[in-house]
Design a protein around this motif. Structure first.
Motif, PDB file in Angstrom:
ATOM      1  N   GLY A 118      92.884  14.497  85.909  1.00  0.00           N
ATOM      2  CA  GLY A 118      93.471  13.479  86.771  1.00  0.00           C
ATOM      3  C   GLY A 118      94.626  14.013  87.593  1.00  0.00           C
ATOM      4  N   LEU A 119      95.481  14.826  86.959  1.00  0.00           N
ATOM      5  CA  LEU A 119      96.621  15.411  87.674  1.00  0.00           C
ATOM      6  C   LEU A 119      96.150  16.353  88.781  1.00  0.00           C
ATOM      7  N   ILE A 120      95.162  17.172  88.478  1.00  0.00           N
ATOM      8  CA  ILE A 120      94.636  18.114  89.470  1.00  0.00           C
ATOM      9  C   ILE A 120      94.005  17.374  90.644  1.00  0.00           C
ATOM     10  N   MET A 121      93.172  16.386  90.344  1.00  0.00           N
ATOM     11  CA  MET A 121      92.484  15.669  91.419  1.00  0.00           C
ATOM     12  C   MET A 121      93.464  14.887  92.282  1.00  0.00           C
ATOM     13  N   GLN A 122      94.489  14.309  91.674  1.00  0.00           N
ATOM     14  CA  GLN A 122      95.495  13.597  92.449  1.00  0.00           C
ATOM     15  C   GLN A 122      96.216  14.555  93.396  1.00  0.00           C
ATOM     16  N   LYS A 123      96.598  15.714  92.886  1.00  0.00           N
ATOM     17  CA  LYS A 123      97.318  16.700  93.703  1.00  0.00           C
ATOM     18  C   LYS A 123      96.458  17.188  94.862  1.00  0.00           C
ATOM     19  N   VAL A 124      95.212  17.539  94.576  1.00  0.00           N
ATOM     20  CA  VAL A 124      94.328  18.055  95.619  1.00  0.00           C
ATOM     21  C   VAL A 124      94.039  16.986  96.672  1.00  0.00           C
TER      22      VAL A 124
END
Length: 319
Positions: A118-124
């Motif tokens: 979730g953190l990665i997808m939000q950042k990207v």
């Protein structure tokens, strides 16, 4: 013979403020799941799920862990009633609760993995939006056109990709802003009933998410994926998963490849038919929302064996 259950786990978008609060208040096991998740990732999950507004909860870094927590909490409440899955599949994010249900990922692993996803997808997605201000990539749902026609349209347009094979009536395309506009126009001209631009943060399940896949692969490097203990199905292949190694590689490919949901439904339906039929099986959707029950109902086998959303204490206590 004991009843068998197939669990369908919902994906991102199923979240809602206040979700499963009544379940947690009536099931000590469900509440323990929420408390355990809070401790593992140092986030107050009760506050996140029950006090956040819809906008805050819709962020990938919030919604993914909230939906997963809700699904696992409902599973715990169902287990207290002797209801455990003999088959599991999940739509997009929902594949991770399915991996836990099948014994592929431990509780701690699935929570930590989903949190990082979730953190990665939000950042990207935030990076993509900043680079394309007012012109961001995204997704469009094409309604009322055969899936194979939507796939054909997407293949003919640069940076457009068939992303979610939801049902015979609905296929979702991912792509750049301009590619989606072109695909929507082509689909409408081909006879689609509607083409709806979705309120999502990015072009999920397409090559445009490769950066997120590369980062997520590093997260999974040291995570153990065991072989499934029950029937398990893959969004990436649309088929049964036999090995933990396959599940691990698919978890990365998942971010850039389409969700072959209709294929999975057909494989599950065949297993149900072979292993006792609808008299011995029930299909449940443990998690917020009822989207997957609706999609199952659009299949040729769904009318004779409906799927049931399971996300309130009233429903759980009646099972």
């Amino acid at each position: 013979m004991a009843k068998k259950y197939a669990f369908l786990f919902p994906g991102q978008g199923a979240q809602a403020p206040g979700m499963i609060k009544d379940v947690a208040e009536n099931s000590a096991s469900a509440m323990k799941v929420i408390d355990d998740v809070s401790k593992l990732i140092d986030v107050d999950m009760k506050k996140l799920m029950w006090e956040s507004d819809a906008k805050e909860l819709s962020r990938s870094d919030n919604s993914q862990i909230a939906i997963t927590t809700a699904s696992l909490a409902i599973m715990a409440a169902l287990k207290d009633k002797g209801i455990e899955p003999s088959a599991a599949m999940g739509f997009s994010l929902g594949e991770f609760p399915a991996l836990y249900a099948a014994g592929v990922l431990s509780f701690e692993s699935v929570i930590k993995v989903v949190r990082q996803r979730g953190l990665i997808m939000q950042k990207v997605c935030e990076e993509i939006a900043a680079e394309n201000a007012g012109h961001a990539p995204g997704m469009s749902a094409i309604l009322g056109l055969p899936p194979e026609k939507v796939v054909e349209i997407a293949k003919g347009i640069k940076d457009a990709y068939a992303a979610n094979m939801n049902s015979v009536k609905q296929t979702v395309i991912s792509g750049t802003f301009d590619a989606l506009a072109e695909a929507e126009k082509a689909a409408t001209e081909a006879g689609a009933r509607r083409a709806v631009r979705l309120a999502v943060a990015g072009p999920f399940h397409s090559p445009l998410m490769q950066k997120a896949a590369d980062e997520f692969e590093k997260v999974l490097a040291d995570v153990e994926f065991a072989d499934p203990k029950i029937h398990l199905f893959s969004n990436v292949t649309g088929k049964a998963v036999e090995k933990g190694s396959e599940a691990k590689s698919s978890a990365v490919l998942h971010l850039t490849h389409p969700v072959l949901w209709t294929d999975e439904e057909a494989v599950l339906a065949n297993i149900i038919s072979v292993e006792g039929g609808q008299m011995e099986w029930s299909v449940l959707e443990p998690g917020p929302g009822k989207v997957l029950s609706g999609l199952w109902g659009q299949t040729e086998f769904g009318s004779g064996m409906p799927a049931s959303p399971v996300n309130t204490w009233e429903v759980i206590s009646a099972l």
